[in-house]
Design a protein around this motif. Sequence first.
Motif, PDB file in Angstrom:
ATOM      1  N   THR A  46       1.034  -1.234  -0.180  1.00  0.00           N
ATOM      2  CA  THR A  46       0.077  -0.080   0.051  1.00  0.00           C
ATOM      3  C   THR A  46       0.744   1.382   0.049  1.00  0.00           C
ATOM      4  O   THR A  46       1.065   2.130  -0.744  1.00  0.00           O
ATOM      5  CB  THR A  46      -0.828   0.342   1.272  1.00  0.00           C
ATOM      6  N   ALA A  47       1.501   1.053   0.847  1.00  0.00           N
ATOM      7  CA  ALA A  47       2.623   2.389   0.928  1.00  0.00           C
ATOM      8  C   ALA A  47       3.243   2.707  -0.179  1.00  0.00           C
ATOM      9  O   ALA A  47       3.733   3.514  -1.033  1.00  0.00           O
ATOM     10  CB  ALA A  47       3.771   2.054   2.105  1.00  0.00           C
ATOM     11  N   GLN A  48       3.484   1.259  -0.979  1.00  0.00           N
ATOM     12  CA  GLN A  48       4.428   1.677  -2.065  1.00  0.00           C
ATOM     13  C   GLN A  48       3.445   2.177  -3.230  1.00  0.00           C
ATOM     14  O   GLN A  48       4.212   2.595  -3.827  1.00  0.00           O
ATOM     15  CB  GLN A  48       5.262  -0.336  -2.787  1.00  0.00           C
ATOM     16  N   ALA A  49       1.896   1.682  -3.076  1.00  0.00           N
ATOM     17  CA  ALA A  49       1.546   2.289  -4.137  1.00  0.00           C
ATOM     18  C   ALA A  49       1.225   3.545  -4.168  1.00  0.00           C
ATOM     19  O   ALA A  49       1.288   4.577  -4.893  1.00  0.00           O
ATOM     20  CB  ALA A  49      -0.054   1.636  -4.419  1.00  0.00           C
ATOM     21  N   ASP A  50       1.704   4.136  -2.598  1.00  0.00           N
ATOM     22  CA  ASP A  50       1.097   5.523  -2.686  1.00  0.00           C
ATOM     23  C   ASP A  50       2.739   6.158  -2.998  1.00  0.00           C
ATOM     24  O   ASP A  50       2.903   7.528  -3.484  1.00  0.00           O
ATOM     25  CB  ASP A  50       0.681   5.885  -0.873  1.00  0.00           C
ATOM     26  N   GLN A  51       3.771   5.413  -2.806  1.00  0.00           N
ATOM     27  CA  GLN A  51       4.683   6.188  -3.439  1.00  0.00           C
ATOM     28  C   GLN A  51       4.906   6.335  -4.675  1.00  0.00           C
ATOM     29  O   GLN A  51       5.164   7.419  -4.795  1.00  0.00           O
ATOM     30  CB  GLN A  51       6.218   5.527  -3.400  1.00  0.00           C
ATOM     31  N   ASN A  52       4.539   5.272  -5.695  1.00  0.00           N
ATOM     32  CA  ASN A  52       4.411   5.676  -6.616  1.00  0.00           C
ATOM     33  C   ASN A  52       3.497   6.540  -7.697  1.00  0.00           C
ATOM     34  O   ASN A  52       3.620   7.539  -8.029  1.00  0.00           O
ATOM     35  CB  ASN A  52       4.058   3.854  -7.860  1.00  0.00           C
ATOM     36  N   ARG A  53       2.340   6.898  -6.777  1.00  0.00           N
ATOM     37  CA  ARG A  53       1.030   7.771  -7.375  1.00  0.00           C
ATOM     38  C   ARG A  53       1.850   9.182  -7.025  1.00  0.00           C
ATOM     39  O   ARG A  53       1.942  10.079  -7.782  1.00  0.00           O
ATOM     40  CB  ARG A  53       0.282   7.946  -6.519  1.00  0.00           C
ATOM     41  N   ALA A  54       2.301   9.562  -5.523  1.00  0.00           N
ATOM     42  CA  ALA A  54       3.248  10.482  -4.917  1.00  0.00           C
ATOM     43  C   ALA A  54       4.802  10.472  -6.125  1.00  0.00           C
ATOM     44  O   ALA A  54       4.087  12.304  -6.592  1.00  0.00           O
ATOM     45  CB  ALA A  54       4.066  10.503  -3.919  1.00  0.00           C
ATOM     46  N   SER A  55       5.196   9.978  -6.843  1.00  0.00           N
ATOM     47  CA  SER A  55       6.150  10.125  -8.198  1.00  0.00           C
ATOM     48  C   SER A  55       6.056  10.789  -8.956  1.00  0.00           C
ATOM     49  O   SER A  55       6.220  11.537  -9.384  1.00  0.00           O
ATOM     50  CB  SER A  55       6.740   9.614  -8.190  1.00  0.00           C
ATOM     51  N   LYS A  56       4.655  10.007 -10.207  1.00  0.00           N
ATOM     52  CA  LYS A  56       4.411  10.486 -10.501  1.00  0.00           C
ATOM     53  C   LYS A  56       3.509  11.422 -10.577  1.00  0.00           C
ATOM     54  O   LYS A  56       3.329  12.668 -11.880  1.00  0.00           O
ATOM     55  CB  LYS A  56       3.175   9.261 -11.427  1.00  0.00           C
ATOM     56  N   ASP A  57       2.774  12.114  -9.590  1.00  0.00           N
ATOM     57  CA  ASP A  57       2.126  13.698  -8.965  1.00  0.00           C
ATOM     58  C   ASP A  57       3.111  14.280  -9.099  1.00  0.00           C
ATOM     59  O   ASP A  57       2.472  16.495  -9.353  1.00  0.00           O
ATOM     60  CB  ASP A  57       1.253  13.801  -8.116  1.00  0.00           C
ATOM     61  N   ILE A  58       4.398  14.592  -8.585  1.00  0.00           N
ATOM     62  CA  ILE A  58       5.535  15.200  -8.330  1.00  0.00           C
ATOM     63  C   ILE A  58       5.732  15.824  -9.738  1.00  0.00           C
ATOM     64  O   ILE A  58       6.503  17.802 -10.172  1.00  0.00           O
ATOM     65  CB  ILE A  58       6.961  14.993  -7.929  1.00  0.00           C
TER      66      ILE A  58
END
Length: 430
Positions: A46-58
């Motif tokens: 779950t944390a990895q998915a959150d990290q991936n989404r945040a990375s795209k939004d940066i």
Amino acid sequence: MHDIRTLREAPEAFDAALARRGESPVSADLLALDEARRAKIHAAETAQADQNRASKDIGKAKASGDEAEFERLRALVSEKKAEVARMQAEAKDLDAQLQDALMRIANLPAEDVPDGADEADNVEINRWGTPRSFNFAPKEHYELAGVASGMDFETAAKLSGSRFVLMSGAVARLHRALAQFMLDRHVNENGLTEVNTPVLVREEAMLGTGQLPKFAEDSYQTQEGMWLIPTSEVTLTNIVAGHVIEEAYLPRRYTSHTLCFRSEAGSAGRDTAGMLRQHQFEKVEMVSITRPEESDAEQKRMLRCAEGILEALEIPYRTVILCAGDMGFGARRTYDIEAWLPGQDAYREISSVSTTGDFQARRMNARYKPGDGGKPRFVHTLNGSGLAVGRCLIAVLENGQQEDGSVILPSALSPYVGGKSAISAEGALI
């Protein structure tokens, strides 16, 4: 080793099977550990998915010029990255705890294994030969006049300590002859492949066959971390460790004659006289690797191989199936063969023939590829003594003893001792 899915699917049945061995229930603790491990894995994902989404939004925040959102997302990525690493480390630790716990749980007994707590509850299934009637009081092997000069415990104790023996002359040759006789019979008549194996192994090999981690005190370890084998079951079985075998190559049947080493921890005061229980001994071992559907029949085949050795040597014996409480750690079912020892007026174990099912295969990751192209399956492994050479020597000496201390040898051994047929009271082959 057990599959955690077996516990998830039927925890009560798993604990009930262990209870037949006299073991305490384990499913509740193991399932709690498994649930915690899976929860950590889920949290990390779950944390990895959150990290991936945040990375795209940066990138989007940077492109829109929203500096505040950019900094917030960058901080969130850093936070989630640390959280993922922490959760993965915790999941890895829990997995290691679970694997270690599973490694320490004994195999489950087969349904046809009789209930019982110890050797008194074992069930006799076969008896062969009639114990000889003596017109004198039979002696134990080390008391025989013809043996005394060739079986030196005092010198061995000076060299190595208690529970060692130094054999010489006719006794040493007879001991060697027995091993050669067993090997020849297994290769020429029983269809086994002879293997000459190391007696020093790495820790992984001992883990694979179940001597470790639970029974480390029963074996000897070198300063370099290698282990002296307690039986060549360890080396022969581990031949297939880590392999996916073509189904056409099964079954594999091996035999080996090796030195074996056991600390005999927990056996203080038992069988201290003579060479019945030694720290160093020799054994001719049998190991079979089979498909699951063939393992029960293979166990009976191996049992007959071992029994045939005693019959050829004209030694009376009985065969028992061990009750659940008396079986070894890795066994699913075990037959013991007990040779008649006149000096003790008792039957004593000379061979154990066991099937482990896929218990060892899971520990070693030993599988086979079905010929129909299906998914790889775990092999079944079996092992048996064919036979313990020292104990067979004892049986030959005691059953063939004469009143003057000489020993008449089984005729099957004559070709292996230069055509001789006896050991004289003075200790010479004649």
